[in-house]
Motif scaffolding. Sequence first.
Motif: not given
Length: 169
Positions: A2-5, A74, A84, A133-134, A136-137
């Motif tokens: 997942t992309a880092f927030p 991470w 994270w 999702e915002q 990063a899960r």
Amino acid sequence: MTAFPHTLPPLIWQPEPPTVSAALRRLIQATSLTLVLQATGADFRVQVAFQGERAQRWPGEEVGGNAFHVRQVWLLLNDTPVVWARSVCPLAGAWPSILACGTQPLGKRLFDGRLAAERSPLAFAAVPSAQQEQAARAVCLRRSAFDLNGEKMVLTEGFMPELARFLEE
């Protein structure tokens, strides 16, 4: 992965952890995540997502100035991202060199007894499923500030659902 927030959704920060499993509750209240994650017996490592100057800060990251030094990582167990972490401090001062620890866990530096940093009480936030999702899960977060001779560093940590596989109830 997942992309880092880049930002966090609006969250309600509380002095007590949200309702989570007993094992996750113990983990999110631990002084050093590094020690607890290493104690799982899984292969623990740190992957740096970003380190350097940023102008954007999240709510609660008031450390002074208009630009900040940020370290985003991470924490992985058996190559699975489970936490994270985002550390934010002013560009000048002692904290940027402390945060320049590459793939070494920041927890080692913070809790090895050599730094005279004082930590604020932990604050916790549950992340509603619609906003995960915002974040990063992450299902929940914790935040604290460290003070070293009047210099502040804010640390925010997000806990992923995959962490449950590694925790004993």
